[in-house]
Write a protein that holds these residues in place. Structure first.
Motif, short mmCIF file in Angstrom:
data_model
loop_
_atom_site.label_atom_id
_atom_site.label_comp_id
_atom_site.label_asym_id
_atom_site.label_seq_id
_atom_site.Cartn_x
_atom_site.Cartn_y
_atom_site.Cartn_z
N SER A 29 0.84 -1.20 0.00
CA SER A 29 0.00 0.00 0.00
C SER A 29 0.87 1.24 0.00
CB SER A 29 -0.92 0.01 1.22
OG SER A 29 -0.15 0.06 2.41
N LYS A 30 0.34 2.34 -0.55
CA LYS A 30 1.10 3.58 -0.65
C LYS A 30 1.20 4.29 0.70
CE LYS A 30 -0.11 4.24 -5.49
NZ LYS A 30 -0.78 5.11 -6.49
N MET A 31 0.11 4.29 1.43
CA MET A 31 0.10 4.89 2.77
C MET A 31 -1.17 4.48 3.49
SD MET A 31 -0.68 8.96 2.00
CE MET A 31 0.76 9.20 0.99
N SER A 32 -1.17 4.59 4.79
CA SER A 32 -2.34 4.24 5.59
C SER A 32 -3.36 5.38 5.53
CB SER A 32 -1.94 3.98 7.04
OG SER A 32 -1.49 5.19 7.65
N ASP A 165 10.40 20.04 -3.45
CA ASP A 165 10.02 21.13 -2.53
C ASP A 165 8.82 20.73 -1.68
OD1 ASP A 165 8.55 21.06 -4.88
OD2 ASP A 165 8.12 23.21 -4.88
N HIS A 166 7.88 19.98 -2.28
CA HIS A 166 6.72 19.53 -1.52
C HIS A 166 7.12 18.44 -0.52
CE1 HIS A 166 4.47 22.03 -4.12
NE2 HIS A 166 4.48 21.22 -5.15
N PHE A 176 5.23 9.86 2.21
CA PHE A 176 5.13 10.70 1.01
C PHE A 176 6.10 10.21 -0.06
CE2 PHE A 176 6.11 14.38 -1.64
CZ PHE A 176 4.86 14.88 -1.92
N LYS A 177 7.32 9.89 0.34
CA LYS A 177 8.30 9.37 -0.61
C LYS A 177 7.86 8.02 -1.15
CE LYS A 177 13.28 8.59 -1.12
NZ LYS A 177 13.17 7.31 -1.82
#
Length: 227
Positions: A29-32, A165-166, A176-177
């Motif tokens: 998964s990309k993120m929770s 930058d974000h 995020f990475k």
């Protein structure tokens, strides 16, 4: 007492994330959900500064389910200004954006700044098909496609922007990475022909699933640890 024996084998992982030895398919998964809310709040508050027009956009995205059906989000400016310097007089190439749309099968949404909303055949066609969103003046169009792509984690983003930058403003968040590595489709354009580099469905990091461990070593070789 319980005794377990493990087999350790060298293996390769297919592009679809399947181990050639044990058949395990990585489901990374990309993120929770909690991380998703956290990053979206950072985009609204820290990156976009809670600007009224942007908050209105985020509410629309949250309320309208069709935004969850989008397969590809296109960073129009990044595609249109490919290999150009807009600050040195480069002009947006609408044809390149249109070619990207034609080459991708699925539901798409182009993000472009309002200044690019002109009366040409490409823009007319995109409007008729409902596949373009023009962001308000005085705002960074990156905020909009970035927020939508975090909201819709199933989508992919077409852009060569590393969004460093974000990433910095997101406090160097690991999630995020991870999202960036699993989401961003990069591209190259040679003599008008567009080629994509799609992200893998998994990262080169230790994977655990179905009571099995998979550890990357070197030269695309992994260790498959099976009980």
């Amino acid at each position: 007492q319980h005794f377990y024996s493990f087999s350790v084998q060298q293996t390769r992982i297919t592009k679809k994330g399947c181990c050639k030895k044990c058949g395990t398919i990585f489901n990374q998964s990309k993120m929770s959900k909690r991380q998703q809310v956290y990053i979206k709040d950072i985009i609204k508050e820290t990156i976009a500064g809670n600007r009224t027009r942007f908050i209105e956009f985020t509410k629309m995205v949250e309320q309208r389910p069709e935004f969850l059906d989008i397969d590809f989000i296109i960073d129009g400016a990044n595609v249109g200004y490919f290999d150009q310097r807009p600050d040195l007089g480069g002009k947006l190439n609408y044809r390149n954006i249109d070619q990207v749309c034609k080459k991708l099968s699925g539901k798409k949404l182009i993000f472009l700044h309002k200044m690019h909303d002109i009366n040409n055949s490409f823009v007319k066609s995109w409007k008729q098909r409902g596949i373009v969103y023009f962001t308000p003046r005085g705002m960074n169009d990156d905020w909009f496609w970035l927020y939508l792509s975090i909201h819709n984690l199933n989508s992919k983003v077409v852009s060569n922007d590393k969004i460093c930058d974000h990433f910095f403003k997101c406090e160097h968040s690991v999630c995020f990475k991870k999202w960036r590595d699993l989401t961003m489709i990069t591209f190259n354009i040679v003599q008008g022909v567009i080629n994509f580099k799609f992200p893998k469905s998994f990262r080169m990091e230790t994977q655990y699933s179905e009571l099995k461990w998979h550890i990357p070593v070197e030269n695309n070789t992994w260790l498959c640890i099976d009980n």
